[in-house]
Write an enzyme that holds these catalytic residues in place. Sequence first.
Site, PDB file in Angstrom:
ATOM      1  N   GLU A   1       0.803  -1.223   0.000  1.00 12.49           N
ATOM      2  CA  GLU A   1       0.000   0.000   0.000  1.00 12.49           C
ATOM      3  C   GLU A   1       0.834   1.271   0.000  1.00 12.49           C
ATOM      4  OE1 GLU A   1      -2.775   0.077   3.262  1.00 12.49           O
ATOM      5  OE2 GLU A   1      -1.341  -0.709   4.682  1.00 12.49           O
TER       6      GLU A   1
ATOM      7  N   CYS B   1      -7.528  -5.669  -1.330  1.00 14.95           N
ATOM      8  CA  CYS B   1      -8.585  -5.422  -0.354  1.00 14.95           C
ATOM      9  C   CYS B   1      -8.956  -3.942  -0.270  1.00 14.95           C
ATOM     10  CB  CYS B   1      -8.192  -5.963   1.018  1.00 14.95           C
ATOM     11  SG  CYS B   1      -6.638  -5.304   1.616  1.00 14.95           S
TER      12      CYS B   1
HETATM   13  C1  PEP Z   1      -6.116   0.207   1.835  1.00 15.21           C
HETATM   14  O1  PEP Z   1      -5.329   1.091   2.185  1.00 15.21           O
HETATM   15  O2  PEP Z   1      -6.453   0.000   0.669  1.00 15.21           O
HETATM   16  C2  PEP Z   1      -6.729  -0.675   2.847  1.00 15.21           C
HETATM   17  C3  PEP Z   1      -7.430  -1.710   2.509  1.00 15.21           C
HETATM   18  O3  PEP Z   1      -6.563  -0.316   4.140  1.00 15.21           O
HETATM   19  P1  PEP Z   1      -7.318   0.894   4.853  1.00 15.21           P
HETATM   20  O4  PEP Z   1      -8.355   1.432   3.918  1.00 15.21           O
HETATM   21  O5  PEP Z   1      -7.905   0.352   6.096  1.00 15.21           O
HETATM   22  O6  PEP Z   1      -6.222   1.854   5.113  1.00 15.21           O
HETATM   23 MG    MG Z   2      -4.444   1.080   4.170  1.00 15.66          MG
END
Ligand code: PEP
Ligand code: MG
Length: 763
Positions: A605, A676
Amino acid sequence: MLNMLRSIVQEVNSAVDLDEALSIIVTRVQEVMETQVCSVYLLDGTSNRYVLMGTKGLNDDAVGRVSLGYSEGLVGLVGVREEPINLEHAQEHERYRYFPETGEERFESFLGVPIMHHKKVLGVIVVQQSTSRRRFDEGEEAFLVTVSAQLAGVIAHTEATKFIAGVTATGEKASDVSFKGVAGAPGVAIGRSVVIYPSADLDAVPDEDTDDINAEIKHFEASIDSVREDIKQVGLRLASKLRPEEQALFDVYLGMLDDNALAGEVIRLIREGKNAQWSLRKVINDYASHFEMMSDAYLRERAIDIKDLGTRILGYLQENGQEVRTFPDDTVLVSDELTATMLGEVPVEKLKGLVSIKGSGSSHVAILARAMGIPTVMGLTDVPLSQLDKKEVIVDGYNGDLFTSPSPELLGYYQSIVAEDRELDESLQHIKNLPCETIDGHRVCAWVNTGLMADVLRSLDQGAEGVGLYRTEVPFMINERFPSEQEQIICYREQLEAFAPNHVTMRTLDIGGDKALSYFPITEENPFLGWRGIRVTLDHPEIFLVQMRAMLKASEGLDNLRIMLPMVSNVNEVEEALHLIYREYHEVCAEGYDVAMPQVGVMIEVPAAVYQVKELAERVDFLSVGSNDLTQYLLAVDRNNPRVASLYHSFHPAVLQALYRIAQDSREAGVQLSICGELAGDPAGAVLLTAMGYDALSMNASNLLKVKSVIRGIDLSWAKQLLEQVLMLDSPYIVRSTLDLALKDAGFNRYLRPSRASSDKNQ
Ligand code: PEP
Ligand code: MG
């Protein structure tokens, strides 16, 4: 100049309505610039005309009566050109228009500056001078530009207040009043607004009256006594550590609480019928702005002490006077900054819609709202919160619009969308137990993202095949302290049991950024580039280890746990975390628990991780792309900031290239790859990701059946062709429209609600 500017802005900020704000602006600017005239013309959205709304120097009677067409006269010219116009002989200009009722014939020099807010012209501020003087100089022009820029936000805000009250800026009755925010969670909610405020926040206190003046005064006096006691205690505790002049500050505080100072003024306002919290807010703000206007820097700083004192008193007022809230059956919850805790305050069956003044569609609270299937609008920056309570509203979570005072026609239109949405959901129910597979037999896993127990039930109901992301920070956020190991075990066990034998991917605590724990505050200049995710937990092994132990113990007998590490930017972080996980695993086994070693994975990420897929893959069992953060970091767009929300493009060519590269490198490394981020739950996103070769798509439960239905309706070869075409495009807008068109041609028009809803309404 700066001091003068500061003081004008402060005075305008404390104006009670738009008329008073405009009157302060024209009077003070005329005074400070020593001009004969200062006027403000506001653009009326309904008639598209500039209306003279305030003046010092022209005839007062002309206010509200004189107006110019959108591009008429010098005022219109300033608006169209969106830049200042400075003329020595205004009457000689071809665009000069003369209005006898204003009496402006005497004024030759003209300086007009547009009042711009979020790229929109709200109006024009003009100063004028008689023939005896020459052109306004550069310094004066710069001053007026600065005043205008500073006042634009205040004008937008006060204008919005009038709209909510049901009148336009020019005093006509308003209906279908709309406020533009950004889409938070899809869907439409029609209901009654309930505004909730964070506790002990003076700025959030609404303007309310009281019907029991005596009780309110008693309540206020009791709170003052408590604060007085606190101050004395602190003073005593620090007595030996402070110099006498510093100790004197405590006496000053105590003095302010006396009846003949601050407390007395609050009581006077309560006697006029205002409630204690609002009276306190008003008095504290008056005192603080008085100090803030002082030219002496030390005295200016004292405004902070006054506010601190006010916050303390407010804390006691709220603690002693807590009322039990009741929520209507069709609650639309509104707050300055929605939090996971606030969502939990309303019984689920009553919560129909959400509105947050701060934040954007990629904020975590919006993601939670999507998971819960609650239509949400975020980032409504100019809406005056306190005026929005108990109103009939429509939340359009597709387009990011909020409507108040809806007309029967608008209500009818949105009721039909609600009905269509319900029908669509029902029509998809029959595929919930069928595989997520293309017509030509290519299978992808359809997983869900969870956080609350409510998500689990929804997910199972939609036929989820496992959990690709369980956001463990959510249970931490709705707690008042770190949950104990035992509390965590119970919570994790619930998730693991609900989905067994399918796996549950538990992400280790991912706090920081816009996810705060009230009991573990992290204050940073730049939180999204700061202490976030694995950076926090590696610095606090005592938190990380308890969480690992709880996860491992919770998985006993089920063995369907996977552990995932967030915000990894460096292989060392993975090694360090793995070391702690193995250590804990052996200890848990030594304690007699019979658990299997879970698979461990890393989230991709941050951009650095995109370029280290191979190195990361060597160390772990799976990778999962967090496209929400990856998009924010690749595009340098804060996902929580509504001001730049229009730059946050999940389909930006650079994002697509990064996602494609990750897929190719993962395949080469032979590691399982999932995603995700929210992109996985977008039907068009899901098609592209499938074509790229992602093994699993993890999304919020609300999108699961839509995505599955699209995947089941296409051939992998078709998706690959589309991907090839899209990867050659250079603009996010063209990518989006190419995808929309392709899905439409393939018969999936009904999943393209956002663009459809807005174009339908405008027809
Ligand atoms: C993302 O960053 O894409 C992720 C799934 O985590 P979050 O949205 O909880 O930061
Ligand atoms: Mg994230």
